[in-house]
Scaffold this active site. Structure first.
Site, PDB file in Angstrom:
ATOM      1  NE  ARG A   1     -10.781 -17.941  -5.327  1.00  0.00           N
ATOM      2  CZ  ARG A   1      -9.608 -17.530  -4.313  1.00  0.00           C
ATOM      3  NH1 ARG A   1      -8.843 -18.165  -4.329  1.00  0.00           N
ATOM      4  NH2 ARG A   1      -9.918 -16.589  -3.432  1.00  0.00           N
TER       5      ARG A   1
ATOM      6  N   GLY B   1     -15.603  -9.025  -5.299  1.00  0.00           N
ATOM      7  CA  GLY B   1     -15.400  -8.432  -3.741  1.00  0.00           C
ATOM      8  C   GLY B   1     -15.819  -7.153  -3.740  1.00  0.00           C
TER       9      GLY B   1
ATOM     10  CB  SER C   1      -3.078   4.728   1.292  1.00  0.00           C
ATOM     11  OG  SER C   1      -3.782   3.854   0.248  1.00  0.00           O
TER      12      SER C   1
ATOM     13  CB  SER D   1      -0.951   0.046   1.306  1.00  0.00           C
ATOM     14  OG  SER D   1      -1.510   1.048   1.330  1.00  0.00           O
TER      15      SER D   1
ATOM     16  CG  ASP E   1     -12.500   1.495  -4.009  1.00  0.00           C
ATOM     17  OD1 ASP E   1     -11.664   2.382  -4.085  1.00  0.00           O
ATOM     18  OD2 ASP E   1     -12.860   0.416  -3.237  1.00  0.00           O
TER      19      ASP E   1
ATOM     20  CE  LYS F   1     -11.471  -1.582  -0.823  1.00  0.00           C
ATOM     21  NZ  LYS F   1     -11.029  -1.182  -2.035  1.00  0.00           N
TER      22      LYS F   1
END
Ligand code: NAP
Length: 270
Positions: free
Chosen positions: A149, A125, A16, A14, A101, A65
């Protein structure tokens, strides 16, 4: 000093903290942003601990999330429709959840959104939910295929997501991906396949004949996943996850501080 952090696992990749800390110092805001790595089976324990401490907000990333929703006091209405949260603002000890997002995802596609008709989304997801919502609400796409998947998870996504216009939303088995990908205009990888331990893998094989599609991988580290490298070799336009990362981060920053990123931050990362 206001304290912010990103909650997820793993977080080694990450960037961020680099982005947000650069923005805080660029605007002389007395705040810091750190990584909070939480093993997947310790989420509840760790969240209860964080709730006793003094934090101003969080980002939430893989794989939490959706699971984080159980720990929120309020959710902004669009984020509730999406069913995934990547930003938390803490006001008077209340944890309020948002999704940025879906805004970050669409920014690099701005010049194409009026032309696109079909998309294939790989994954089901939290990120895939934001992608599907954004494609339905922010583009003219009329057909979306989803593969994952774990097929049942894709079926749940298709059944649960709330959207405002009619669209062909089809969950297909992995075995049919090749046929569909031949004629699709936009392919989005919203899985972890291509990063970390899965860096040498691709979520699908790009068919050689189908060129001129856009292949968009949400992964930003590495900058060119194996999927993007193969797509580029086969003549597709490619987009990596870096612009999405920066723009979703800026939307989170606006929620927390009311301010946009300084120009230097955007220039540095894009
Ligand atoms: P998530 O909720 O944990 O979902 C992970 C997805 O990846 C699921 O569809 C999962 O399939 C699939 N997956 C995981 N391992 C796999 C494997 N070995 N083979 C096939 N599929 C596999 O995570 P997320 O938050 O949606 O994030 C997904 C990806 O998007 C991550 O790479 C993340 O870094 C990226 N992302 C980037 C940005 C950005 O700003 N650029 C923003 C958000 C997310 P199952 O359902 O079968 O487990």
């Amino acid at each position: 000093m206001d304290k912010y952090g990103v909650i997820g696992y793993p977080l080694a990749h990450s960037i961020s903290p680099n982005i947000h800390n650069m923005a805080f110092s660029g605007l002389n805001i007395d705040a810091s942003y750190t990584k909070i790595e939480i093993p997947t089976d310790s989420l509840k324990h760790k969240i209860l601990q964080l709730k006793t401490e003094k934090w101003s907000g969080f980002n939430v990333t893989i794989p939490f999330k959706e699971k984080i929703i159980d720990f929120l006091d309020e959710i902004d209405p669009i984020s509730e429709k999406i069913g995934a949260i990547n930003t938390i603002k803490i006001v008077n000890n209340k944890w309020i959840g948002y999704n940025t997002d879906y805004i970050g995802f669409i920014r690099p596609l701005q010049s194409e959104i009026q032309h696109l008709k079909s998309a294939l989304v790989i994954g089901a997801g939290g990120a895939a939910k934001a992608v599907v919502y954004s494609l339905i609400e922010k583009t003219t796409i009329s057909t979306i295929f989803i593969i994952n998947r774990t097929r049942i998870r894709a079926e749940q996504l298709a059944a649960e997501i709330e959207y405002s216009r009619r669209i062909n939303l089809n969950v297909i088995p992995l075995s049919e991906t090749g046929n569909v990908a031949q004629s699709i205009e936009l392919i989005v990888n919203a899985t972890n396949v291509g990063m970390g331990m899965l860096a040498d893998e691709t979520p699908i094989n790009i068919p050689i004949k189908a060129s001129n599609s856009i292949v968009y991988d949400l992964i930003y580290n590495p900058k060119k996943t194996k999927l993007l490298r193969l797509a580029e070799l086969n003549g597709h336009k490619i987009i990596n996850g870096l612009p999405m990362l920066v723009f979703q981060a800026e939307e989170s920053f606006k929620i927390w501080t009311g301010k946009s990123f300084p120009e230097a931050v955007v220039r540095h990362y894009l």
